[in-house]
Design a protein around this motif. Structure first.
Motif, short mmCIF file in Angstrom:
data_model
loop_
_atom_site.label_atom_id
_atom_site.label_comp_id
_atom_site.label_asym_id
_atom_site.label_seq_id
_atom_site.Cartn_x
_atom_site.Cartn_y
_atom_site.Cartn_z
N THR A 185 0.84 -1.20 0.00
CA THR A 185 0.00 0.00 0.00
C THR A 185 0.88 1.25 0.00
N ASP A 186 0.25 2.40 -0.15
CA ASP A 186 0.95 3.66 0.02
C ASP A 186 1.60 3.68 1.40
N LYS A 187 2.88 4.05 1.46
CA LYS A 187 3.61 3.90 2.71
C LYS A 187 3.16 4.87 3.79
N VAL A 188 2.67 6.04 3.43
CA VAL A 188 2.12 6.95 4.44
C VAL A 188 0.85 6.34 5.03
N GLU A 189 0.01 5.76 4.19
CA GLU A 189 -1.18 5.09 4.68
C GLU A 189 -0.80 3.91 5.58
N ALA A 190 0.22 3.15 5.16
CA ALA A 190 0.65 2.00 5.94
C ALA A 190 1.17 2.42 7.31
N ILE A 191 1.99 3.46 7.33
CA ILE A 191 2.54 3.94 8.61
C ILE A 191 1.41 4.43 9.52
N THR A 192 0.47 5.16 8.97
CA THR A 192 -0.66 5.65 9.77
C THR A 192 -1.42 4.49 10.40
N ALA A 193 -1.70 3.47 9.59
CA ALA A 193 -2.46 2.32 10.09
C ALA A 193 -1.67 1.53 11.12
N LEU A 194 -0.38 1.31 10.87
CA LEU A 194 0.44 0.51 11.78
C LEU A 194 0.67 1.22 13.11
N LEU A 195 0.81 2.54 13.08
CA LEU A 195 0.91 3.28 14.33
C LEU A 195 -0.36 3.12 15.16
N ARG A 196 -1.49 3.25 14.49
CA ARG A 196 -2.76 3.12 15.19
C ARG A 196 -2.93 1.71 15.76
N LEU A 197 -2.59 0.71 14.96
CA LEU A 197 -2.69 -0.68 15.43
C LEU A 197 -1.72 -0.96 16.57
N GLY A 198 -0.63 -0.22 16.61
CA GLY A 198 0.37 -0.38 17.67
C GLY A 198 0.12 0.52 18.86
N ASP A 199 -1.12 1.05 18.96
CA ASP A 199 -1.54 1.87 20.11
C ASP A 199 -0.78 3.19 20.20
N VAL A 200 -0.43 3.76 19.07
CA VAL A 200 0.19 5.08 19.01
C VAL A 200 -0.70 5.98 18.17
N THR A 201 -0.97 7.17 18.67
CA THR A 201 -1.82 8.10 17.93
C THR A 201 -1.07 8.66 16.73
N PRO A 202 -1.56 8.44 15.53
CA PRO A 202 -0.83 8.87 14.31
C PRO A 202 -1.10 10.33 13.97
N THR A 203 -0.49 11.25 14.71
CA THR A 203 -0.62 12.66 14.37
C THR A 203 0.08 12.93 13.04
#
Length: 228
Positions: free
Chosen positions: A46-64
């Motif tokens: 996927t688009d890497k910005v989208e991937a990072i946003t999703a993985l941060l959220r899944l890892g219990d980090v707020t993706p500001t």
């Protein structure tokens, strides 16, 4: 009849030793998130910005916005360092397959979950060129910089069609090593193929709705849709 073959880059036509996976995981972990292997696999391609946003959220980090931007910068830094130490190479048989397809008059495009800043230096490092000339490697390249949304949306495939002058999606074959590559191909209405040269195992790709599951892109010129 197939007029356009649209192929993913890392893991499909380019062997980077899994560097993209490693860089994505390292950057997200460095940002404070835990990464489950299944989640990492889900977001590959996927688009890497989208991937990072999703993985941060899944890892219990707020993706500001600030954290996502910083993590994406680190992802690109990891890639540059890794590629400088271990330069990527073409998947075995990929260059011959691309050449054969273009010899037959089939257009070849590369699509990728990378943006321009990552994709074009990678192609330059390989010595791959873009254009309609017989000495070029591929006819077109489409990155996430070219579309509003990345895979599994079909937009990169449609942009590849636009760039190569192909109007009928039934004449397009798409191949990639991730789940979203196959899904994007199916969402576009193209012939959708998975390849087993990436990190996704056979069982993961077999669970998708595909037309062909291949050992590598080297097998594409021999497919029934292309052997006539």
């Amino acid at each position: 009849m197939i007029s356009l073959v649209a192929l993913d880059m890392a893991g499909t036509t380019i062997d980077d030793g899994g560097t993209v996976y490693d860089a994505l995981e390292q950057s997200v972990v460095e940002a404070g998130a835990s990464v489950a292997p299944a989640d990492l696999q889900t977001w590959m391609g996927t688009d890497k910005v989208e991937a990072i946003t999703a993985l941060l959220r899944l890892g219990d980090v707020t993706p500001t916005d600030e954290l996502v931007a910083a993590t994406f910068d680190r992802f690109r830094q990891f890639l540059r360092l890794a590629y400088g130490t271990n330069p990527p190479t073409a998947i075995e048989g990929a260059e011959a397959a691309l050449s054969e397809l273009r010899r037959r008059g089939v257009k070849v495009a590369l699509t990728t979950g990378f943006d321009d800043e990552v994709a074009y230096p990678l192609l330059e490092a390989l010595g791959w060129t873009i254009g309609s000339g017989a000495d070029c490697t591929v006819d077109a390249v489409v990155t996430t910089s070219d579309v509003p949304v990345g895979r599994p949306a079909p937009y990169m495939i449609f942009r590849a069609m636009e760039a190569t002058g192909v109007q009928n999606v039934a004449e397009v074959l798409v191949a990639g090593d991730t789940v979203v590559d196959i899904q994007a191909g199916r969402n576009a209405g193209a012939v959708a193929c998975g390849v087993l040269t990436g990190k996704a195992d056979r069982a993961t790709l077999e669970a998708q709705d595909y037309d062909h599951l291949l050992g590598s892109v080297a097998e594409i010129p021999g497919l029934p849709e292309l052997s006539a």
